[in-house]
Design an enzyme around this catalytic site. Structure first.
Site, PDB file in Angstrom:
ATOM      1  N   GLU A   1      36.784 -49.273 -67.025  1.00 33.19           N
ATOM      2  CA  GLU A   1      35.812 -48.964 -68.075  1.00 33.19           C
ATOM      3  C   GLU A   1      36.088 -47.624 -68.743  1.00 33.19           C
ATOM      4  O   GLU A   1      35.326 -47.185 -69.597  1.00 33.19           O
ATOM      5  CB  GLU A   1      34.396 -48.931 -67.463  1.00 33.19           C
ATOM      6  CG  GLU A   1      34.005 -50.262 -66.835  1.00 33.19           C
ATOM      7  CD  GLU A   1      32.702 -50.180 -66.051  1.00 33.19           C
ATOM      8  OE1 GLU A   1      31.946 -49.228 -66.251  1.00 33.19           O
ATOM      9  OE2 GLU A   1      32.471 -51.084 -65.244  1.00 33.19           O
TER      10      GLU A   1
ATOM     11  N   GLU B   1      32.302 -32.936 -66.184  1.00 27.16           N
ATOM     12  CA  GLU B   1      31.468 -31.728 -66.170  1.00 27.16           C
ATOM     13  C   GLU B   1      31.046 -31.303 -64.756  1.00 27.16           C
ATOM     14  O   GLU B   1      30.419 -30.245 -64.597  1.00 27.16           O
ATOM     15  CB  GLU B   1      30.205 -31.942 -67.019  1.00 27.16           C
ATOM     16  CG  GLU B   1      30.429 -31.975 -68.521  1.00 27.16           C
ATOM     17  CD  GLU B   1      30.974 -33.299 -69.041  1.00 27.16           C
ATOM     18  OE1 GLU B   1      30.673 -34.343 -68.421  1.00 27.16           O
ATOM     19  OE2 GLU B   1      31.726 -33.295 -70.033  1.00 27.16           O
TER      20      GLU B   1
ATOM     21  N   HIS C   1      40.530 -43.076 -70.570  1.00 29.37           N
ATOM     22  CA  HIS C   1      41.233 -41.864 -70.127  1.00 29.37           C
ATOM     23  C   HIS C   1      40.843 -41.539 -68.685  1.00 29.37           C
ATOM     24  O   HIS C   1      40.591 -40.407 -68.318  1.00 29.37           O
ATOM     25  CB  HIS C   1      40.961 -40.694 -71.063  1.00 29.37           C
ATOM     26  CG  HIS C   1      39.526 -40.529 -71.436  1.00 29.37           C
ATOM     27  ND1 HIS C   1      38.733 -41.574 -71.861  1.00 29.37           N
ATOM     28  CD2 HIS C   1      38.729 -39.449 -71.456  1.00 29.37           C
ATOM     29  CE1 HIS C   1      37.517 -41.131 -72.104  1.00 29.37           C
ATOM     30  NE2 HIS C   1      37.477 -39.849 -71.859  1.00 29.37           N
TER      31      HIS C   1
ATOM     32  N   TRP D   1      26.838 -40.886 -65.128  1.00 31.91           N
ATOM     33  CA  TRP D   1      27.384 -42.219 -65.410  1.00 31.91           C
ATOM     34  C   TRP D   1      27.220 -43.110 -64.179  1.00 31.91           C
ATOM     35  O   TRP D   1      27.339 -42.637 -63.057  1.00 31.91           O
ATOM     36  CB  TRP D   1      28.867 -42.112 -65.757  1.00 31.91           C
ATOM     37  CG  TRP D   1      29.119 -41.743 -67.198  1.00 31.91           C
ATOM     38  CD1 TRP D   1      28.785 -40.574 -67.804  1.00 31.91           C
ATOM     39  CD2 TRP D   1      29.755 -42.550 -68.186  1.00 31.91           C
ATOM     40  NE1 TRP D   1      29.170 -40.597 -69.106  1.00 31.91           N
ATOM     41  CE2 TRP D   1      29.780 -41.799 -69.381  1.00 31.91           C
ATOM     42  CE3 TRP D   1      30.323 -43.833 -68.193  1.00 31.91           C
ATOM     43  CZ2 TRP D   1      30.338 -42.285 -70.561  1.00 31.91           C
ATOM     44  CZ3 TRP D   1      30.893 -44.309 -69.368  1.00 31.91           C
ATOM     45  CH2 TRP D   1      30.892 -43.546 -70.534  1.00 31.91           C
TER      46      TRP D   1
ATOM     47  N   VAL E   1      33.940 -42.699 -61.333  1.00 25.32           N
ATOM     48  CA  VAL E   1      34.814 -42.968 -62.469  1.00 25.32           C
ATOM     49  C   VAL E   1      35.508 -44.300 -62.219  1.00 25.32           C
ATOM     50  O   VAL E   1      36.189 -44.468 -61.203  1.00 25.32           O
ATOM     51  CB  VAL E   1      35.873 -41.863 -62.671  1.00 25.32           C
ATOM     52  CG1 VAL E   1      36.477 -41.972 -64.076  1.00 25.32           C
ATOM     53  CG2 VAL E   1      35.284 -40.476 -62.471  1.00 25.32           C
ATOM     54  N   ILE E   2      35.292 -45.238 -63.144  1.00 23.20           N
ATOM     55  CA  ILE E   2      35.819 -46.593 -62.948  1.00 23.20           C
ATOM     56  C   ILE E   2      36.955 -46.854 -63.942  1.00 23.20           C
ATOM     57  O   ILE E   2      36.753 -46.782 -65.151  1.00 23.20           O
ATOM     58  CB  ILE E   2      34.687 -47.633 -63.105  1.00 23.20           C
ATOM     59  CG1 ILE E   2      33.599 -47.348 -62.055  1.00 23.20           C
ATOM     60  CG2 ILE E   2      35.242 -49.052 -62.957  1.00 23.20           C
ATOM     61  CD1 ILE E   2      32.398 -48.259 -62.118  1.00 23.20           C
TER      62      ILE E   2
ATOM     63  N   ASN F   1      34.337 -33.244 -52.028  1.00 19.99           N
ATOM     64  CA  ASN F   1      34.651 -34.085 -53.186  1.00 19.99           C
ATOM     65  C   ASN F   1      34.079 -35.485 -53.009  1.00 19.99           C
ATOM     66  O   ASN F   1      34.631 -36.309 -52.288  1.00 19.99           O
ATOM     67  CB  ASN F   1      36.174 -34.150 -53.387  1.00 19.99           C
ATOM     68  CG  ASN F   1      36.551 -35.011 -54.587  1.00 19.99           C
ATOM     69  OD1 ASN F   1      35.689 -35.497 -55.321  1.00 19.99           O
ATOM     70  ND2 ASN F   1      37.831 -35.206 -54.786  1.00 19.99           N
TER      71      ASN F   1
HETATM   72  N1  RBF Z   1      32.116 -40.103 -66.736  1.00 14.73           N
HETATM   73  C1  RBF Z   1      31.987 -40.544 -65.471  1.00 14.73           C
HETATM   74  O1  RBF Z   1      31.471 -39.806 -64.615  1.00 14.73           O
HETATM   75  N2  RBF Z   1      32.423 -41.793 -65.112  1.00 14.73           N
HETATM   76  C2  RBF Z   1      33.000 -42.640 -65.992  1.00 14.73           C
HETATM   77  O2  RBF Z   1      33.354 -43.764 -65.594  1.00 14.73           O
HETATM   78  C3  RBF Z   1      33.148 -42.205 -67.339  1.00 14.73           C
HETATM   79  N3  RBF Z   1      33.731 -43.023 -68.264  1.00 14.73           N
HETATM   80  C4  RBF Z   1      33.849 -42.580 -69.542  1.00 14.73           C
HETATM   81  C5  RBF Z   1      34.417 -43.441 -70.532  1.00 14.73           C
HETATM   82  C6  RBF Z   1      34.535 -42.994 -71.827  1.00 14.73           C
HETATM   83  C7  RBF Z   1      35.129 -43.917 -72.836  1.00 14.73           C
HETATM   84  C8  RBF Z   1      34.096 -41.685 -72.193  1.00 14.73           C
HETATM   85  C9  RBF Z   1      34.233 -41.201 -73.604  1.00 14.73           C
HETATM   86  C10 RBF Z   1      33.534 -40.862 -71.254  1.00 14.73           C
HETATM   87  C11 RBF Z   1      33.390 -41.288 -69.921  1.00 14.73           C
HETATM   88  N4  RBF Z   1      32.808 -40.459 -68.959  1.00 14.73           N
HETATM   89  C12 RBF Z   1      32.681 -40.895 -67.679  1.00 14.73           C
HETATM   90  C13 RBF Z   1      32.190 -39.147 -69.343  1.00 14.73           C
HETATM   91  C14 RBF Z   1      33.078 -37.947 -69.095  1.00 14.73           C
HETATM   92  O3  RBF Z   1      33.061 -37.587 -67.714  1.00 14.73           O
HETATM   93  C15 RBF Z   1      32.517 -36.746 -69.906  1.00 14.73           C
HETATM   94  O4  RBF Z   1      31.154 -36.582 -69.632  1.00 14.73           O
HETATM   95  C16 RBF Z   1      32.706 -36.930 -71.402  1.00 14.73           C
HETATM   96  O5  RBF Z   1      34.061 -37.197 -71.696  1.00 14.73           O
HETATM   97  C17 RBF Z   1      32.251 -35.675 -72.163  1.00 14.73           C
HETATM   98  O6  RBF Z   1      32.997 -34.535 -71.773  1.00 14.73           O
END
Ligand code: RBF
Length: 160
Positions: free
Chosen positions: A87, A62, A90, A28, A83-84, A115
């Protein structure tokens, strides 16, 4: 934040250093991830580590399982992700799963794990910490450096 508590001597190759490093990276926010990965690879090079193994996973959630796999194959590991909050509905769950998962891997595998999962409020904050042009912090580099320095610190005690 950058500058406070950061190591004062530059990272350089060392006798007792790790020979290999694993990079577990989320996908992401691809451009910011590129900067974090560049930083982690640069730290490895500065420390004289040629053996770099990388695993790309979908998201930060993951990253710990990839880190665990790498911890079984390499001397040190670094986990990278972005992770933002704005956006990610959860946000707390993903951020804490990544952070506590990496801590768990370190202890269970007896392997230093850095980390480098950025947990931020905005994309601008992530860019500022990711070590690209004009950034105030180089979180990928710092996380890899922490794992490498931890390995060396432990090696010193083991050598007694
Ligand atoms: N993964 C990230 O590494 N960074 C994010 O900002 C991020 N935002 C997410 C937002 C949503 C609505 C969803 C459904 C998943 C997001 N994920 C993000 C992915 C998450 O880490 C993971 O790959 C998925 O939830 C599948 O297990």
């Amino acid at each position: 934040m950058a500058g406070h508590g950061t190591p004062s001597t530059p990272l350089a190759p060392a006798e007792n250093g790790p020979r290999s490093i694993g990079i577990a990276a989320a996908s992401w926010h691809a451009q910011i991830m590129d900067s974090l990965m560049d930083g982690a690879r640069r730290a490895a090079r500065d420390a004289g580590i040629d053996d770099i193994v990388e695993i790309r996973v979908p998201g930060s959630f993951e990253v710990p399982i990839a880190a665990q796999s790498l911890a079984r194959a390499t001397d040190v590991v670094v986990g990278l992700g972005v992770v933002i909050r704005g956006e990610t509905p959860h946000f707390e769950h993903i951020a804490s799963a990544a952070t506590s998962g990496l801590a768990q891997v370190a202890l269970e595998e007896s392997t230093p794990v850095g980390n480098g999962v950025l947990t931020v409020n905005t994309q601008e904050q992530a860019i500022a910490r990711a070590g690209g042009e004009g950034a105030s912090e180089d979180a990928g580099y710092a996380a890899a450096e922490a794992a490498i320095r931890t390995y060396r610190a432990i090696a010193e005690v083991r050598g007694r």
